[in-house]
Design an enzyme around this catalytic site. Structure first.
Site, mmCIF file in Angstrom:
data_model
loop_
_atom_site.group_PDB
_atom_site.id
_atom_site.type_symbol
_atom_site.label_atom_id
_atom_site.label_comp_id
_atom_site.label_asym_id
_atom_site.label_seq_id
_atom_site.Cartn_x
_atom_site.Cartn_y
_atom_site.Cartn_z
ATOM 1 N N LYS A 17 0.741 -1.345 -0.179
ATOM 2 C CA LYS A 17 0.005 -0.109 -0.034
ATOM 3 C C LYS A 17 0.856 1.331 0.011
ATOM 4 O O LYS A 17 1.970 1.166 0.505
ATOM 5 C CB LYS A 17 -0.822 0.051 1.266
ATOM 6 C CG LYS A 17 -0.274 0.344 2.454
ATOM 7 C CD LYS A 17 -1.317 0.762 3.586
ATOM 8 C CE LYS A 17 -0.654 1.999 4.242
ATOM 9 N NZ LYS A 17 -1.382 2.324 5.280
ATOM 10 N N LYS A 28 -3.482 10.587 14.803
ATOM 11 C CA LYS A 28 -2.134 10.414 15.510
ATOM 12 C C LYS A 28 -1.733 11.416 16.584
ATOM 13 O O LYS A 28 -2.840 12.328 16.680
ATOM 14 C CB LYS A 28 -1.086 10.930 14.236
ATOM 15 C CG LYS A 28 -0.782 9.944 13.171
ATOM 16 C CD LYS A 28 0.576 10.315 12.453
ATOM 17 C CE LYS A 28 0.686 9.118 11.471
ATOM 18 N NZ LYS A 28 1.072 7.925 12.062
ATOM 19 N N HIS A 60 -7.391 0.226 6.004
ATOM 20 C CA HIS A 60 -7.756 -0.437 7.093
ATOM 21 C C HIS A 60 -8.754 -0.333 7.918
ATOM 22 O O HIS A 60 -9.547 -1.190 8.120
ATOM 23 C CB HIS A 60 -6.561 -0.077 8.288
ATOM 24 C CG HIS A 60 -5.195 -0.203 8.022
ATOM 25 N ND1 HIS A 60 -4.572 -1.013 7.086
ATOM 26 C CD2 HIS A 60 -3.982 0.848 8.241
ATOM 27 C CE1 HIS A 60 -3.284 -0.657 6.768
ATOM 28 N NE2 HIS A 60 -2.746 0.137 7.692
ATOM 29 N N HIS A 90 -2.139 -4.940 5.558
ATOM 30 C CA HIS A 90 -1.500 -5.880 6.602
ATOM 31 C C HIS A 90 -2.626 -6.068 7.917
ATOM 32 O O HIS A 90 -2.687 -7.096 8.458
ATOM 33 C CB HIS A 90 -0.293 -5.285 7.343
ATOM 34 C CG HIS A 90 -0.358 -4.067 8.128
ATOM 35 N ND1 HIS A 90 -0.244 -2.870 7.542
ATOM 36 C CD2 HIS A 90 -0.633 -4.163 9.469
ATOM 37 C CE1 HIS A 90 -0.535 -2.092 8.773
ATOM 38 N NE2 HIS A 90 -0.465 -2.805 9.806
ATOM 39 N N LYS A 106 -3.821 -9.898 10.477
ATOM 40 C CA LYS A 106 -3.947 -9.851 12.120
ATOM 41 C C LYS A 106 -5.045 -10.993 12.482
ATOM 42 O O LYS A 106 -6.015 -11.050 11.975
ATOM 43 C CB LYS A 106 -4.488 -8.754 12.584
ATOM 44 C CG LYS A 106 -3.347 -7.401 12.429
ATOM 45 C CD LYS A 106 -3.829 -6.327 13.019
ATOM 46 C CE LYS A 106 -2.877 -4.906 12.862
ATOM 47 N NZ LYS A 106 -1.931 -5.117 13.530
ATOM 48 N N ASP A 111 -4.154 7.550 4.441
ATOM 49 C CA ASP A 111 -3.365 6.658 5.109
ATOM 50 C C ASP A 111 -3.888 5.354 5.761
ATOM 51 O O ASP A 111 -3.415 4.097 5.834
ATOM 52 C CB ASP A 111 -2.454 7.263 5.962
ATOM 53 C CG ASP A 111 -1.218 6.504 6.580
ATOM 54 O OD1 ASP A 111 -0.679 5.656 5.684
ATOM 55 O OD2 ASP A 111 -0.657 6.658 7.774
HETATM 56 N N1 LIG Z 1 8.044 0.533 5.839
HETATM 57 C C1 LIG Z 1 6.828 0.502 6.473
HETATM 58 O O1 LIG Z 1 6.646 0.105 7.435
HETATM 59 C C2 LIG Z 1 5.776 0.233 5.289
HETATM 60 C C3 LIG Z 1 4.415 0.017 5.537
HETATM 61 C C4 LIG Z 1 3.020 0.121 4.993
HETATM 62 C C5 LIG Z 1 3.579 0.042 3.371
HETATM 63 N N2 LIG Z 1 4.865 0.138 2.988
HETATM 64 C C6 LIG Z 1 5.115 0.280 1.733
HETATM 65 O O2 LIG Z 1 6.209 -0.383 1.274
HETATM 66 C C7 LIG Z 1 7.355 0.089 -0.001
HETATM 67 C C8 LIG Z 1 8.530 0.292 0.620
HETATM 68 O O3 LIG Z 1 8.482 1.164 1.967
HETATM 69 P P1 LIG Z 1 9.854 1.202 2.794
HETATM 70 O O4 LIG Z 1 9.532 2.026 3.908
HETATM 71 O O5 LIG Z 1 10.585 0.074 3.036
HETATM 72 O O6 LIG Z 1 10.728 2.112 1.744
HETATM 73 P P2 LIG Z 1 12.364 2.499 1.601
HETATM 74 O O7 LIG Z 1 12.772 2.310 3.110
HETATM 75 O O8 LIG Z 1 12.499 3.866 1.057
HETATM 76 O O9 LIG Z 1 12.900 1.538 0.693
HETATM 77 C C9 LIG Z 1 12.747 1.472 -0.705
HETATM 78 C C10 LIG Z 1 13.533 0.539 -1.439
HETATM 79 O O10 LIG Z 1 13.531 0.627 -2.729
HETATM 80 C C11 LIG Z 1 14.969 0.665 -3.264
HETATM 81 N N3 LIG Z 1 14.770 1.503 -4.541
HETATM 82 C C12 LIG Z 1 14.347 2.682 -4.712
HETATM 83 N N4 LIG Z 1 14.672 2.799 -6.120
HETATM 84 C C13 LIG Z 1 15.003 1.937 -6.669
HETATM 85 C C14 LIG Z 1 15.441 1.604 -7.967
HETATM 86 N N5 LIG Z 1 15.259 2.542 -8.913
HETATM 87 N N6 LIG Z 1 16.046 0.593 -8.254
HETATM 88 C C15 LIG Z 1 15.985 -0.480 -7.449
HETATM 89 N N7 LIG Z 1 15.525 -0.258 -6.037
HETATM 90 C C16 LIG Z 1 15.306 0.783 -5.716
HETATM 91 C C17 LIG Z 1 15.732 1.053 -2.099
HETATM 92 O O11 LIG Z 1 17.090 0.624 -2.416
HETATM 93 P P3 LIG Z 1 18.332 1.303 -2.813
HETATM 94 O O12 LIG Z 1 18.335 2.769 -2.496
HETATM 95 O O13 LIG Z 1 19.420 0.851 -2.625
HETATM 96 O O14 LIG Z 1 18.060 1.300 -4.297
HETATM 97 C C18 LIG Z 1 15.300 0.491 -1.063
HETATM 98 O O15 LIG Z 1 15.590 -0.827 -0.651
HETATM 99 C C19 LIG Z 1 6.270 1.363 -0.096
HETATM 100 O O16 LIG Z 1 5.149 1.155 -1.201
HETATM 101 C C20 LIG Z 1 5.576 1.817 1.106
HETATM 102 O O17 LIG Z 1 4.647 2.560 1.029
HETATM 103 C C21 LIG Z 1 5.849 0.518 4.131
#
Ligand SMILES: NC(=O)c1ccc[n+]([C@@H]2O[C@H](COP(=O)([O-])OP(=O)(O)OC[C@H]3O[C@@H](n4cnc5c(N)ncnc54)[C@H](OP(=O)(O)O)[C@@H]3O)[C@@H](O)[C@H]2O)c1
Length: 524
Positions: A178, A370, A270, A208, A212, A265
Site C-alpha cells: 500500500k 496521530k 484499514h 496488513h 491480524k 493512510d
Molecule cells: N516501511 C513500512 O513500514 C511500510 C508500511 C506499509 C507500506 N509500506 C510500503 O512499502 C513500500 C516500501 O516502503 P519502505 O518504507 O521499505 O521504503 P524505503 O525504506 O524507502 O525502501 C525503498 C527500497 O527501494 C529501493 N529502490 C528505490 N529505488 C530503486 C530503484 N530505482 N531500483 C532499485 N531499487 C530501488 C531502495 O534501495 P536502494 O536505495 O538501495 O536502491 C530501498 O531498498 C512502499 O510502497 C511503502 O508505501 C511500507
C-alpha cells in the site's frame, strides 16, 4: 471439508473445528524482494520469513533474492538483515543455528529498476537456480515506491519472468504494497496497468490489517456464534464505533505524510476493511471470492457523501503541541519535512451509513488520528437499550446499554459489557464486563500479520488480499471527502492538542445524534 477434534484435556469439553483442510499447499519457489535495503524488508519481511522458516512452514526448496540499487555482496546483505532481526524479531534471542540455515537461502542482486539491465541480471540469476521450480515459481514482492509498481511489472513481463497465463506446473505472482493509488482514478489506472501483464489472481494487494488474528476473527466470531449473529442488525444495534488511534506523531515520516494524510493512510484501507468485515452479509462459503464479493457489496452500500453533506458528517483535525505521558510533543507543522502552513489532516472522524437492508439507519462512526493518548485499534458495537419500563423512574437514560468491544490491538480480545446488580441490600444496577483475552486463552503467541500474509501469497490464496474492485470501491467512499475539503485551510476548531482524543468537533459529531465516543482504555 471440516472435522472436529476433541481436545485431549479431559477437563475441557471444547471442540476444535478445523476449517483449513482444503487449504492450498506451499510449493517450492523463489521470493524476489524489490526494495531489499528498505525499511519494510528489514522490519517486517525478513523477520516474518525467519519465523516461517523456523516453524518449517516454508516450502523446500525456497530461495530469497533481494534487489536494490546499492552495491553489496550476499554476505553484506545477510549481515544487515541479521542485525535487523536483533532489533525487530518478535522472538528474542534470534536462534543462530536457524538463522544460518535460513541465510544460506538468501542472496542479493544489485540493479536499478529503471534500467533494463537489472531485469536481465535478475533473469540470469534465476536461471542459475539449481532446482527447476526455483526458476519459474516466482513471487515478486514490490517493497518499493508505488510509482514503481506498474513499470516494474511491465519490465518483468517484457523479459518473460512474469507470464500472464499460469503454465502447467509453474506460477508467478506479485505482492503489491500500500498505498494502492491515491484516489479512485489512479487506483483504476494502476489496476489496468498491472492487469495488462497479469491476471487478477496473480496480484496480491496487501492490507496488513487482514493478516491480524483479531481481524480474521471478526468473520469467525460473527458467523459461528448464534448469540451474536442473531443480534447483528439494525433491530438490535444502535451504532458502531471503529477507532484506529496512534500515540506517535509523524516523527521522521513527515515527507511521506504530507502527501497522504489520515484519510488516505488509514481510512481508505484499514478502517474500511474492518468496517466491511463487521458489516458484510454471510458469504456463501469461505472461498476467497465469496468473501471478497461480500466485502465489495458492503463497500458499495456505504452512502457516498455529496459535497454538501461532508461538513455535517466528517471532522478533520491536525495536532498542535501537547503532552503525552509526560513528554512534550511538537505540533504537526513543526515536525521535520512538514510545511509550516500544512493543512494535511492528522485526524479524521466520519459518520458513515450503510444503505442496505441490515444496516439501514445505523451509523458507523470511524476515526483515526496521530498523537492521540493511546495506540489502539478497536471496534465497539453499541446495542440498543432495553425498554425502560422497569427501571425508568430511577435510571432513565443512565441505564447503560450493552456493548461488545473487539480489541484488535493491543490487549487483543473481546469485552462484553452488560448490567448487573451491585451486591448489597440496596437495589443498584451498574455495568459489569466479561473479558476474553487472547493471551489468557491461547498464550502470548501472536504471529506477525506479515507471516500469515507471506505464507498465503506463497500458497496462492488471495482471501486476505484486496481485489481490484474492492480497492476502487474504498476510494469511492473517501474521494468525495477529499474533494469537498478542496484544499481549504484548516480552521481554528480543527486543531487538537497532542495527547487529546482529537478536536472537539469530533465529539459534537456524535453528540448531535445522541451518541458519544467510547475511548479505548489502557486495559479494559
Ligand atoms: N516501511 C513500512 O513500514 C511500510 C508500511 C506499509 C507500506 N509500506 C510500503 O512499502 C513500500 C516500501 O516502503 P519502505 O518504507 O521499505 O521504503 P524505503 O525504506 O524507502 O525502501 C525503498 C527500497 O527501494 C529501493 N529502490 C528505490 N529505488 C530503486 C530503484 N530505482 N531500483 C532499485 N531499487 C530501488 C531502495 O534501495 P536502494 O536505495 O538501495 O536502491 C530501498 O531498498 C512502499 O510502497 C511503502 O508505501 C511500507
Amino acid at each position: 471439508m471440516l472435522g472436529c477434534v476433541n481436545l485431549s484435556d479431559p477437563l475441557d469439553e471444547l471442540l476444535v473445528c478445523r476449517l483449513d483442510f482444503g487449504r492450498k499447499a506451499v510449493t517450492p519457489c523463489t521470493l524476489i524482494i524489490f526494495g531489499a535495503s528498505g525499511d519494510l524488508t528489514a522490519r517486517k519481511l525478513i523477520p516474518a520469513l525467519y519465523h516461517l522458516y523456523r516453524e518449517k512452514r516454508l516450502p523446500t526448496p525456497f530461495r530469497i533474492l533481494g534487489l536494490a540499487r546499492r552495491e553489496k555482496t550476499d554476505d553484506a546483505w545477510r549481515s544487515e538483515l541479521r542485525e535487523a532481526l536483533d532489533r525487530y524479531s518478535r522472538s528474542q534471542p534470534v536462534d543462530e543455528a536457524v538463522w544460518c540455515d535460513f541465510a544460506a537461502n538468501v542472496s542479493y542482486c544489485q540493479g536499478d529498476l529503471a534500467e533494463p539491465a537489472a531485469y536481465a541480471r535478475l533473469k540470469e540469476r534465476l536461471a542459475a537456480s539449481p532446482h527447476p521450480a526455483l526458476r519459474t515459481n516466482l513471487l515478486f514482492y514490490l517493497a518499493i515506491s508505488p510509482s514503481q509498481f506498474a513499470p516494474v511489472i511491465g519490465q518483468l513481463a517484457a523479459v518473460g519472468l512474469l507470464q500472464r497465463e499460469d503454465r502447467e506446473g509453474s506460477w508467478q505472482r506479485a505482492v503489491v504494497e500500500k498505498p494502492f493509488g491515491h484516489d479512485r482514478a489512479s487506483a483504476r489506472q494502476l489496476n489496468a496497468d498491472l492487469m495488462r501483464h497479469a491476471h487478477e489472481r496473480q496480484i496480491f494487494r496487501i492490507d496488513h490489517y487482514l493478516g491480524k488474528e483479531t481481524v480474521q476473527n471478526i468473520l469467525l466470531f460473527r458467523f459461528s456464534n448464534a448469540v451474536f449473529e442473531q443480534l447483528w442488525s439494525r433491530q438490535n444495534i444502535d451504532h458502531v464505533q471503529i477507532t484506529v488511534s496512534e500515540k506517535l506523531g509523524v516523527g521522521g515520516r513527515g515527507g511521506f505524510y504530507e502527501e497522504v494524510g489520515a484519510l488516505r493512510d488509514i481510512v481508505q484501507n484499514h478502517l474500511l476493511q474492518v468496517l466491511a468485515l463487521v458489516a458484510l452479509e454471510p458469504p456463501v462459503s469461505l472461498e476467497a471470492e465469496a468473501i471478497r464479493d461480500e466485502k465489495v457489496k458492503l463497500l458499495k452500500a456505504i452512502r457516498v457523501l455529496d459535497p454538501s453533506q461532508v461538513a455535517g458528517n466528517v471532522v478533520r483535525g491536525q495536532y498542535v503541541e501537547g503532552e503525552i505521558e509526560g513528554q512534550q510533543r511538537l505540533a504537526y507543522r513543526q515536525e521535520p519535512k512538514v510545511a509550516p502552513g500544512s493543512n494535511v489532516e492528522t485526524f479524521v472522524a466520519l459518520r458513515l451509513l450503510v444503505d442496505n437492508w441490515r444496516w439501514s439507519g445505523v451509523p458507523f462512526y470511524v476515526r483515526s488520528g496521530k498523537s492521540l493518548p493511546l495506540s489502539a485499534s478497536e471496534v465497539r458495537v453499541q446495542f440498543r437499550p432495553t425498554p425502560h419500563v422497569l427501571f425508568a423512574a430511577q435510571c432513565g437514560p443512565r441505564l447503560d446499554a450493552n456493548s461488545l468491544t473487539l480489541r484488535l490491538q493491543p490487549n487483543e480480545g473481546i469485552t462484553l459489557r452488560f448490567n448487573g446488580k451491585v451486591p448489597g441490600a440496596s437495589m443498584q444496577i451498574r455495568p459489569v464486563r466479561m473479558h476474553f483475552s487472547y493471551d489468557a486463552e491461547f498464550g502470548a503467541y501472536t504471529p506477525e500479520a506479515y507471516e500469515r500474509l507471506l505464507l498465503e501469497a506463497i500458497a496462492g490464496d488471495p482471501t486476505l488480499f484486496i481485489r481490484s474492485d474492492e480497492v476502487e470501491a474504498s476510494w469511492g467512499v473517501v474521494d468525495p471527502v477529499r474533494e469537498a475539503w478542496g484544499g481549504e485551510p484548516l480552521t481554528e476548531r480543527e486543531f487538537y492538542q497532542a495527547g487529546s482524543w482529537g478536536p472537539a468537533a469530533a465529539d459534537e459529531l456524535l453528540a448531535r445524534h445522541g451518541h458519544a465516543w467510547r475511548n479505548p482504555q489502557p486495559r479494559s
